[in-house]
Design an enzyme around this catalytic site. Structure first.
Site, PDB file in Angstrom:
ATOM      1  N   HIS A  95       0.838  -1.188   0.000  1.00  9.45           N
ATOM      2  CA  HIS A  95       0.000   0.000   0.000  1.00  9.45           C
ATOM      3  C   HIS A  95       0.880   1.247   0.000  1.00  9.45           C
ATOM      4  CE1 HIS A  95       0.507   0.700   4.351  1.00  9.45           C
ATOM      5  NE2 HIS A  95       0.538  -0.617   4.415  1.00  9.45           N
ATOM      6  N   ALA A  96       0.275   2.384   0.248  1.00  8.67           N
ATOM      7  CA  ALA A  96       0.945   3.657  -0.015  1.00  8.67           C
ATOM      8  C   ALA A  96       2.278   3.798   0.721  1.00  8.67           C
ATOM      9  CB  ALA A  96       0.018   4.807   0.363  1.00  8.67           C
TER      10      ALA A  96
END
Lengths: 97, 580
Positions: free
Chosen positions: A22-23
């Site tokens: 994810h980010a």
């Protein structure tokens, strides 16, 4: 960055982060990849993205336990591949979401 | 060319240049740039990226310092995303090869990413779509700079296309230049609908997603009669609509000549044609059409336009403007008719699963007495200046009516104590818009000075249909025999008792129902001011016994479709130039 095909390194890694790539993990990978004189790519099946292009890394939608291939090309290909592989397999799983 | 079907909420046809607002009120600008501007535009993009990056880095540092690295990390991720070189390359390509404006390129590209993210298997990753939207907004803000806010400073006529217009957005629009509205969301009672009607410009709402298909400056047609929006119309369509638009103007001019003739039937029955208004300036529309008064002065705008509750003076000034302009003709002021969920300065109700069945209108004001009393004081004070009536909305039990009247009496006492002038015999009425009120109409008639039927809500509650819900809106039909039966009961009882009754829903503005309503005994219609000339034109060609016969026949019919067809057919026989 020197992208002559003279030096090329590959590694295979398994994603262990609880929420996949994810980010935050993706941005850490991008930052680390930038610090070498080499281009780092993340490859899954037929998708191959530049590890510094965070949006595209996220768009791969890498889930936990999926396997990725790392490719590094350039003067520091070996160092880059090692460092990014270590980040993915050892550091990222420690990050709490 | 692309044709979209929405809900027609304000009649007329508008053809013109689009002003596109996205769902956060951003103005989406021109789609294309000139070939020789490409280099400049790319430079503008780079500057915007750099400025956005600097801003994110500052946020990251502040947040990291104050909350710790974990919280700063999200900004770090945004920063990395913004520096995605492939993104930069893609944007440049769109500007260079397709001559997209940087704003449009950013919008398009980011929307593509959002779609990719939303399709990801992991819901956690799919939520990253929000990060992309966030970055898009930031980039657009830097690209648009001061141009973002200039919706209030228009210099040429536009049609406003938006996701959903909020009261604050419409409040900022420069009314002189807005010639039509089209929105993705919204239903017949939406704010957009009310404002469009007030401005007398065509509007279509609830058309579903279409903003991605259009950009600022495109030619658009809004057909407020049929509920159609046409994007990038072809020449033939444009020509057809231009012709129609000229016809409509000519017809309006013809009807305007009726202005000073009385509204009465061919056999001499006097009909009262009143205006429904929302904003004080609309009183001019009533006067222009020769209205017999204001049959419904909605007061919700006072509560929606600002963040603080309106004080007595705000109310008073807004009412005074209308009452003085009407110069002795009746003005019926309706007390607050909104749900608690819609009012910015009231606490949100906790359990509001069905706002239309919840805490709204008279129920809300009876629970917020200071707010109610403020409004009633202003209405009473203004009653000294002209012919004012007060009306309570959504009354469903006798107790509610009595409580509201007690509050009014109490406010009157206050005014007496302070020697403030008001009309002691201020007529007090209520809306009939809940089936329960119709069922108990004989009791209510003992305690009111007048009634006004609100068909929009009455139909919704009778048929259990939310007309902003596209799936069931087809069931919403004023011609439904169940609705007609309720109308017949309410009108009949009022006529027998000699209590004035009018009808102020959209139904009364439609000539389709004029024969029926006259036949049932209704003599007072309160409508959007622009509908007055047409109604007058029609009523002057009808006779009461004829209407009674048509009404009787319609009341024997069993389904809405047959009833509508019958009513239109009968009207067409008597008024061949009537158009529906």
């Amino acid at each position: 960055m020197n992208e002559k095909a003279d030096i090329k390194a590959t590694r295979t890694v398994t994603i262990r982060s609880r929420q996949g790539l994810h980010a935050r993990p993706a941005s850490l990978i991008a930052r680390l990849s930038r610090s070498f004189d080499a281009k780092v790519y993340l490859v899954r099946d037929h998708d191959r993205v530049d590890a510094t292009d965070v949006i595209h890394v996220l768009a791969l939608g890498v889930m936990p336990d999926q396997v990725l291939r790392l490719e590094a090309i350039g003067a520091q290909a070996e160092e880059a591949a090692d460092a990014v592989a270590r980040l993915i397999t050892e550091e990222l799983p420690k990050i709490e979401d | 060319m692309q044709k979209l079907q929405g809900i027609a909420v304000s009649p007329g046809v508008a053809i013109g240049e689009a002003l596109v607002m996205d769902n956060e009120g951003f103005r989406i600008p021109q789609r294309f740039v000139a070939r020789d501007a490409v280099e400049n535009e790319i430079e503008r993009l780079d500057k915007a990226i750099a400025a956005a990056a600097a801003e994110i880095a500052r946020n990251r540092d502040v947040v990291t310092k104050e909350l710790g690295e974990k919280y700063g990390a999200i900004f770090e991720a945004h920063l990395q995303m913004l520096q995605d070189q492939r993104l930069r390359a893609d944007l440049e390509e769109l500007i260079r090869d397709r001559h997209y404006s940087p704003e449009y390129a950013v919008s398009r590209k980011m929307r593509q990413y959002v779609q990719v993210f939303q399709r990801l298997e992991s819901s956690y990753l799919a939520e990253r779509a929000n990060d992309i939207v966030d970055i898009e907004k930031r980039l657009l803000r830097h690209l648009l700079g001061h141009r973002r806010e200039n919706i209030s400073q228009l210099t040429s006529p536009v049609l406003v296309l938006a996701h959903n217009l909020t009261p604050s957005e419409t409040a900022n629009l420069d009314r002189r230049f807005v010639q039509g509205f089209a929105t993705e969301l919204g239903g017949p009672g939406s704010h957009t609908a009310i404002v469009a009607e007030a401005l007398e410009i065509p509007a279509v709402v609830g058309a579903g997603p279409f903003l991605a298909e259009v950009s600022g400056g495109d030619t658009v047609i809004i057909d407020g009669d049929r509920g159609i929006i046409i994007l990038q119309p072809d020449e033939e369509t444009l020509a057809r609509y231009r012709h129609e638009s000229r016809e409509l103007q000519a017809q309006a001019a013809r009807l305007q000549s009726l202005r000073d003739l009385p509204a009465e039937t061919a056999d001499g029955a006097r009909i009262s044609l009143l205006g429904n208004i929302e904003f004080p300036y609309e009183v001019e529309h009533c006067i222009d059409r020769g209205a017999d008064g204001v049959g419904l002065y909605r007061t919700e705008f006072l509560y929606l336009g600002s963040d603080s509750e309106p004080n007595e003076e705000h109310h008073y000034q807004a009412y005074r403007q209308v009452v003085e302009a009407m110069n002795g003709k009746p003005v019926t002021i309706r007390t607050l008719d909104l749900g608690a969920d819609k009012i910015p300065h009231l606490p949100k109700p906790e359990d509001e699963k069905n706002p239309f069945l919840g805490l709204r209108s008279i129920r809300l004001t009876l629970r917020n007495l200071p707010l109610f009393r403020t409004q009633l004081r202003a209405i009473l004070r203004v009653s000294a200046l002209g012919n004012v009536q007060v009306m309570f909305p959504l009354v469903s039990t006798l107790m509610e009516l009595r409580q509201a009247k007690m509050v009014l009496a109490d406010v009157m006492e206050d005014l007496d104590e302070n020697d403030i002038d008001y009309n002691r015999s201020l007529p007090v009425g209520m809306m009939v818009e809940v089936p329960a009120a119709v069922m108990m109409i004989d009791h209510f008639l003992e305690e009111v000075d007048f009634l006004s039927i609100g068909t929009n809500d009455l139909i919704q509650y009778t048929l259990a249909v939310d007309r902003s819900n596209r799936d069931v809106v087809g069931l919403y039909n004023p011609s439904d025999p169940a609705v007609l039966k309720l109308l017949s009961i309410a009108i009949g009882a009022s006529v027998r008792k000699g209590i004035p009754i009018s009808l102020c829903g959209q139904m009364s503005g439609s000539i389709t129902y004029m024969m029926l309503l006259l036949g049932l005994g209704l003599r007072s219609f309160s409508v959007t001011p622009s509908a007055i000339p047409e109604l007058k034109n029609v009523c002057r060609r009808l006779t009461i016994p004829d209407c009674e016969m048509v009404a009787q026949k319609a009341m024997t019919m069993e389904n809405a479709r047959d009833i509508t067809a019958y009513l239109r057919g009968e009207l067409k026989k008597r008024v061949p130039d009537a158009s529906f």
